[in-house]
Write a protein that holds these residues in place. Structure first.
Motif, PDB file in Angstrom:
ATOM      1  N   GLU A  83       0.876  -1.235   0.019  1.00 35.46           N
ATOM      2  CA  GLU A  83      -0.124   0.095  -0.055  1.00 35.46           C
ATOM      3  C   GLU A  83       1.005   1.124  -0.038  1.00 35.46           C
ATOM      4  O   GLU A  83       0.498   2.211  -0.875  1.00 35.46           O
ATOM      5  N   ARG A  84       1.914   1.339   0.770  1.00 35.49           N
ATOM      6  CA  ARG A  84       2.788   2.325   1.070  1.00 35.49           C
ATOM      7  C   ARG A  84       3.547   2.615  -0.387  1.00 35.49           C
ATOM      8  O   ARG A  84       3.783   3.818  -1.030  1.00 35.49           O
ATOM      9  N   VAL A  85       3.787   1.565  -1.061  1.00 35.72           N
ATOM     10  CA  VAL A  85       4.717   1.618  -2.459  1.00 35.72           C
ATOM     11  C   VAL A  85       3.624   2.200  -3.370  1.00 35.72           C
ATOM     12  O   VAL A  85       4.064   3.079  -4.199  1.00 35.72           O
ATOM     13  N   ALA A  86       2.460   1.610  -3.377  1.00 38.92           N
ATOM     14  CA  ALA A  86       1.591   2.092  -4.510  1.00 38.92           C
ATOM     15  C   ALA A  86       1.204   3.479  -4.279  1.00 38.92           C
ATOM     16  O   ALA A  86       1.090   4.359  -5.245  1.00 38.92           O
ATOM     17  N   LEU A  87       1.063   3.993  -2.865  1.00 34.75           N
ATOM     18  CA  LEU A  87       0.762   5.579  -2.806  1.00 34.75           C
ATOM     19  C   LEU A  87       1.888   6.405  -3.079  1.00 34.75           C
ATOM     20  O   LEU A  87       1.747   7.406  -3.829  1.00 34.75           O
ATOM     21  N   GLN A  88       2.992   5.908  -2.869  1.00 35.73           N
ATOM     22  CA  GLN A  88       4.244   6.457  -3.316  1.00 35.73           C
ATOM     23  C   GLN A  88       4.588   6.612  -4.746  1.00 35.73           C
ATOM     24  O   GLN A  88       4.660   7.909  -5.424  1.00 35.73           O
ATOM     25  N   LEU A  89       4.025   5.610  -5.563  1.00 37.66           N
ATOM     26  CA  LEU A  89       4.246   5.590  -7.018  1.00 37.66           C
ATOM     27  C   LEU A  89       3.110   6.505  -7.465  1.00 37.66           C
ATOM     28  O   LEU A  89       3.206   7.209  -8.569  1.00 37.66           O
ATOM     29  N   GLN A  90       2.026   6.437  -6.742  1.00 39.58           N
ATOM     30  CA  GLN A  90       0.920   7.504  -7.478  1.00 39.58           C
ATOM     31  C   GLN A  90       1.435   8.969  -7.181  1.00 39.58           C
ATOM     32  O   GLN A  90       1.179   9.899  -8.058  1.00 39.58           O
ATOM     33  N   ASP A  91       1.870   9.229  -6.116  1.00 35.98           N
ATOM     34  CA  ASP A  91       2.570  10.649  -5.793  1.00 35.98           C
ATOM     35  C   ASP A  91       3.402  11.002  -6.821  1.00 35.98           C
ATOM     36  O   ASP A  91       3.620  12.176  -7.175  1.00 35.98           O
ATOM     37  N   ASP A  92       4.482  10.022  -7.068  1.00 33.92           N
ATOM     38  CA  ASP A  92       5.665  10.374  -8.013  1.00 33.92           C
ATOM     39  C   ASP A  92       4.918  10.443  -9.474  1.00 33.92           C
ATOM     40  O   ASP A  92       5.551  11.237 -10.287  1.00 33.92           O
ATOM     41  N   GLN A  94       2.099  11.576 -10.186  1.00 35.47           N
ATOM     42  CA  GLN A  94       1.431  13.024 -10.280  1.00 35.47           C
ATOM     43  C   GLN A  94       2.523  13.920 -10.403  1.00 35.47           C
ATOM     44  O   GLN A  94       2.481  14.933 -11.273  1.00 35.47           O
ATOM     45  N   HIS A  95       3.458  14.078  -9.584  1.00 31.08           N
ATOM     46  CA  HIS A  95       4.849  15.043  -9.933  1.00 31.08           C
ATOM     47  C   HIS A  95       5.460  14.944 -11.057  1.00 31.08           C
ATOM     48  O   HIS A  95       5.582  15.932 -11.775  1.00 31.08           O
ATOM     49  N   LEU A  96       5.466  13.687 -11.529  1.00 34.16           N
ATOM     50  CA  LEU A  96       5.911  13.539 -12.947  1.00 34.16           C
ATOM     51  C   LEU A  96       5.060  14.131 -14.062  1.00 34.16           C
ATOM     52  O   LEU A  96       5.668  14.860 -15.083  1.00 34.16           O
ATOM     53  N   ARG A  97       3.829  13.903 -14.024  1.00 33.04           N
ATOM     54  CA  ARG A  97       2.899  14.478 -14.758  1.00 33.04           C
ATOM     55  C   ARG A  97       2.952  16.071 -14.813  1.00 33.04           C
ATOM     56  O   ARG A  97       2.896  16.878 -15.790  1.00 33.04           O
TER      57      ARG A  97
END
Length: 117
Positions: A83-92, A94-97
């Motif tokens: 779950e933590r990894v998935a949330l971190q990937l989502q945040d990353d 969004q930042h990349l976008r």
């Protein structure tokens, strides 16, 4: 950004093979326990046998066992880790976008041209 607390060096007898010294050092250095054990064994084979044994015995009797809350706090279930990894990937993502949107915008090109002047 949250400030991490300074790690403490404890014995980890529940994770250790003999007294938990290698497991405690591994937790303190935040490296895999197998790596610390491998380093200890290799140091014994490559001429540091007596020094390694002395250091191990000193640490085994000098260090205190890890408190129960310290051991419980370290364990994170695999599902929670995912779950933590998935949330971190989502945040990353969004930042990349946002970065991609800015770099491909006309404002970026215009500012870049002004800097070149």
């Amino acid at each position: 950004m949250a400030r991490r607390e300074k790690p403490q060096l404890y014995l980890r007898p529940d994770e250790g093979m003999i007294k938990g010294v290698c497991a405690g050092v591994a937790h303190y250095l935040d490296v895999p326990v197998k790596l610390v054990r491998l380093i200890v064994v290799l140091s014994m084979f490559f001429g540091l046998f007596l020094l390694t044994i002395i250091a191990y015995v000193i640490l085994a009797y000098w260090l205190e066992p890890a408190p129960a809350q310290e051991t419980a706090r370290r364990y994170i279930s695999p599902a929670r880790q995912l779950e933590r990894v998935a949330l971190q990937l989502q945040d990353d993502e969004q930042h990349l976008r946002q970065v991609e949107r800015y770099v491909t915008s006309e404002a970026f090109g215009l500012r870049n041209r002004f800097r070149q002047l």
